[in-house]
Design an enzyme around this catalytic site. Structure first.
Site, mmCIF file in Angstrom:
data_model
loop_
_atom_site.group_PDB
_atom_site.id
_atom_site.type_symbol
_atom_site.label_atom_id
_atom_site.label_comp_id
_atom_site.label_asym_id
_atom_site.label_seq_id
_atom_site.Cartn_x
_atom_site.Cartn_y
_atom_site.Cartn_z
ATOM 1 N N CYS A 95 0.844 -1.203 0.000
ATOM 2 C CA CYS A 95 0.000 0.000 0.000
ATOM 3 C C CYS A 95 0.875 1.247 0.000
ATOM 4 C CB CYS A 95 -0.921 -0.009 1.216
ATOM 5 S SG CYS A 95 -2.033 1.417 1.305
ATOM 6 N N CYS A 111 -6.286 -3.454 6.802
ATOM 7 C CA CYS A 111 -7.527 -2.675 6.746
ATOM 8 C C CYS A 111 -8.666 -3.394 6.041
ATOM 9 C CB CYS A 111 -7.273 -1.317 6.099
ATOM 10 S SG CYS A 111 -6.810 -1.386 4.358
#
Length: 344
Positions: free
Chosen positions: A90, A185
């Site tokens: 990410c 997440c």
């Protein structure tokens, strides 16, 4: 602004220093989630902190890019028996690529985040560990190079976590006592990794064998087994716990051994996976390797071929799963990141 205390204080510090600050929060995951950063509640926290600081706040929807560059590769890696690090990917593909590109396009001079790391130097920049060793995040930023470091700012890098919370409390920020995010997440706390992956792929049972090839057990999902794992691997004839030495998804086989067997003297990093902060390491160089976010630094020597870089540890380490990032630090200045690669 992820909605946590670190990015909240990072924004506050920049406002106090007189910078023209705009808060940006990323909407990354379109599916259900109650963990990690950037959930619906986190977006609301970030927005409210921005209001407290008197700055504009925007939410950027990067769900398609996140799925393409982070979630899909995460699923594919598990299907191959690899152990990926989605938070690093990410940072590589989203926060310090797409977001950095967008900040440039919108005319901003710098992109600031709440990471516990530091950038020092003039001309040739160095990425260094954060001042708080317990919260240092240089490992997950180890793929950054000169181009990125010249455009990013880490305002809390010189602070301890307790200092960050004190500063947030002094300003009355709603995130002052908010717990740190610990999870991926896009994986909910109830379903976990198994639940998430079960909706994305088919699991396969596998035999568990010892080093001699003798079957000593089985697992119901080889795709969930990680090199170095001991949970669920039972005990050997000596009564001691067994550890995973290798995972072969294609053959549906997991090889286990003793703690003494579960060490490695070296790890191979394919050349194509390597990134460098500045100068690359060459054959014969010394370095310090870190194989997880808060792993113990391991002194090592570097050997190189055209196809790979080999990290040879001074002291054998616990086995390193394929897909894991290896961060390399300067041998003389071990707070400074030199580069990183992904274990073959």
């Amino acid at each position: 602004m992820s909605g946590g205390v670190d990015s909240s204080v990072a924004a506050a510090l920049l406002v106090e220093q007189g910078h023209d600050v705009v808060g940006a929060t990323l909407k990354l995951w379109g599916g259900p989630s109650d963990s990690g950063c950037c959930s619906v509640a986190d977006v609301d926290d970030a927005r409210r902190v921005a209001q407290q600081l008197g700055i504009d706040h925007h939410v950027f929807n990067l769900t398609e890019e996140f799925d393409e560059h982070v979630v899909a590769p995460y699923v594919a890696a598990h299907a191959q028996g690899r152990t990926p690090n989605p938070c690093i990917e990410c940072n590589r593909s989203i926060k310090f690529d797409r977001l950095l590109e967008r900040s440039d396009r919108l005319g901003f001079d710098r992109l600031a985040t709440g990471h516990h790391a530091r950038v020092t130097g003039v001309g040739s920049l160095r990425l260094r560990r954060g001042a708080d060793a317990a919260k240092d995040q240089s490992y997950v930023l180890s793929m950054l190079g000169q181009a990125e470091l010249a455009r990013v700012v880490f305002p809390v890098g010189e602070m301890t976590k307790s200092d960050v919370r004190v500063h947030a409390a002094r300003l009355g920020l709603r995130t002052a006592a908010k717990p740190d995010s610990q999870d991926v997440c896009f994986i909910g706390s109830v379903e976990g990794r198994r639940g998430f992956l079960s909706r994305q792929m088919e699991f396969h049972a596998a035999n568990v064998v010892n080093a001699g090839g003798e079957t000593v057990g089985s697992v119901d999902a080889v795709e969930l087994v990680t090199v170095g794992q001991r949970r669920g691997m039972g005990h050997g004839t000596d009564g001691k716990r067994r550890y995973v030495l290798s995972v072969d998804v294609a053959s549906r086989r997991v090889t286990v051994g003793s703690a003494a067997d579960a060490v490695t003297a070296k790890v191979t990093l394919p050349t194509g996976s390597l990134t460098w902060v500045d100068r690359p390491l060459v054959h014969g160089d010394r370095a310090v390797a870190q194989v997880s976010a808060h792993g113990r630094p391991a002194p090592c020597s570097i050997a190189c071929t055209d196809e790979e870089l080999i990290v040879e540890f001074d002291v054998p380490q616990r086995p390193i799963a394929a897909g894991q990032t290896i961060a390399l630090y300067d041998d003389v200045d071990p707070d400074a990141v030199v580069g990183a690669g992904i274990a073959a």
